[in-house]
Design an enzyme around this catalytic site. Structure first.
Site, PDB file in Angstrom:
ATOM      1  CB  SER A   1      -0.857  -0.027   1.271  1.00  0.00           C
ATOM      2  OG  SER A   1      -1.459   1.229   1.510  1.00  0.00           O
TER       3      SER A   1
ATOM      4  CE1 TYR B   1      -5.244  -1.748   4.392  1.00  0.00           C
ATOM      5  CE2 TYR B   1      -3.862   0.179   4.032  1.00  0.00           C
ATOM      6  CZ  TYR B   1      -4.574  -0.899   3.534  1.00  0.00           C
ATOM      7  OH  TYR B   1      -4.607  -1.129   2.175  1.00  0.00           O
TER       8      TYR B   1
END
Ligand code: NAP
Length: 254
Positions: free
Chosen positions: A146, A159
């Site tokens: 990510s 996350y």
């Protein structure tokens, strides 16, 4: 062999986690189009992806598994080996996101995100790599990272921790597995239009701010990852180990 042939995956078997929709569904289709048979992993149905793969004359196997369940990685690998006899490519794509400020972030959300986005990736990769070693074969692992493998993000501490850990794990595994002919790499998608980013896209302020910062001037689509995953799964990337490839419309360069 022509350079175009080095992108083919004929005779290969891929496992794609989180293949029921979004980025995982597109990557599963891309691998099938390049010639691979695919094991599709999700908690829900992968029926539409499975039909699309059949239309490409490739085989698929749908495996219902919850990666938060600690027995899931073994079951996924066993089911794939039973159906196809081997597994050559593993795409660790399944991931969840829970949003809250760090000051209020719950232990439950932290554990849920770390379990699915990082722990299960390590355990499945370890089982997959051991199967390759047992078979005395090379192969490939592709982790879906990510922008938050590089940046802090907003209201997503678990996350960010998981995706930053995933970039490190990619390098750690590559160091150990490259000499065994196993390529371990990651793809870091930018801001892509999927269920995962629905909350951002429906927030007018966040949506406007994100779009304004993307040099390509649009959100990414699942199809934007198709070329990258085939490249990293195929002999075309034989000498690529431990990298995290950004597919982000230029976000990280800004
Ligand atoms: P998505 O649309 O929410 O899809 C997530 C996929 O993972 C679904 O197939 C889902 O299927 C599966 N999944 C979720 N939890 C699972 C579990 N516990 N066990 C098994 N499967 C599970 O998300 P996406 O946007 O395609 O994201 C895919 C990956 O890319 C994630 O790792 C995400 O963090 C990463 N990523 C996304 C973006 C973005 O902008 N969208 C950007 C960077 C990175 P079921 O619900 O049926 O289980």
């Amino acid at each position: 062999m022509s350079v175009l042939d080095t992108f083919r995956l004929d005779g290969q078997v891929a496992i794609v986690t989180g293949a029921s929709r979004g980025l995982g569904a597109a990557m599963a289709l891309a691998l099938a189009e390049a010639g691979a048979d695919v094991a599709l992993v999700a908690r829900g149905s992968c029926a539409s992806v499975s039909s699309a793969i059949a239309a490409l004359d490739r085989a698929s196997l749908s495996i219902n598994a919850d990666l938060a369940d600690r027995t899931a990685p073994t079951r996924i690998l066993d089911a794939t080996l039973t159906r196809f006899g081997k597994a050559d490519i593993l795409v660790n794509n399944a991931g969840i996101i829970r949003r809250a400020n760090a000051l209020e972030y719950s232990d439950e959300d932290w554990d849920a995100v770390l379990d699915v986005n990082l722990r299960s990736v390590f355990v499945l990769s370890r089982a997959f790599a051991n199967a390759l070693v047992h078979r005395a074969s090379g192969g490939g692992i592709i982790n879906i990272a990510s922008m938050l493998s590089f940046q802090g993000g907003i209201r997503v501490p678990a996350y960010t921790a998981a995706k930053s850990g995933l970039a490190g794990l990619t390098k750690a595994l590559a160091n150990e597995l490259a000499p065994l002919g196993i390529n371990v790499n990651a793809i870091a998608p930018g801001y892509m239009a999927t269920e995962n980013t629905e909350a951002l896209r429906t927030d007018p302020t966040r949506s406007r701010d994100i779009l304004a910062r993307i040099p390509a001037a649009r959100w990414g689509t699942p199809e934007d990852l198709m070329g990258a995953v085939v490249f990293l799964a195929s002999p075309a990337s034989a000498y690529v180990h431990g990298t995290t490839l950004t597919v982000d419309g230029g976000w990280m360069g800004r």
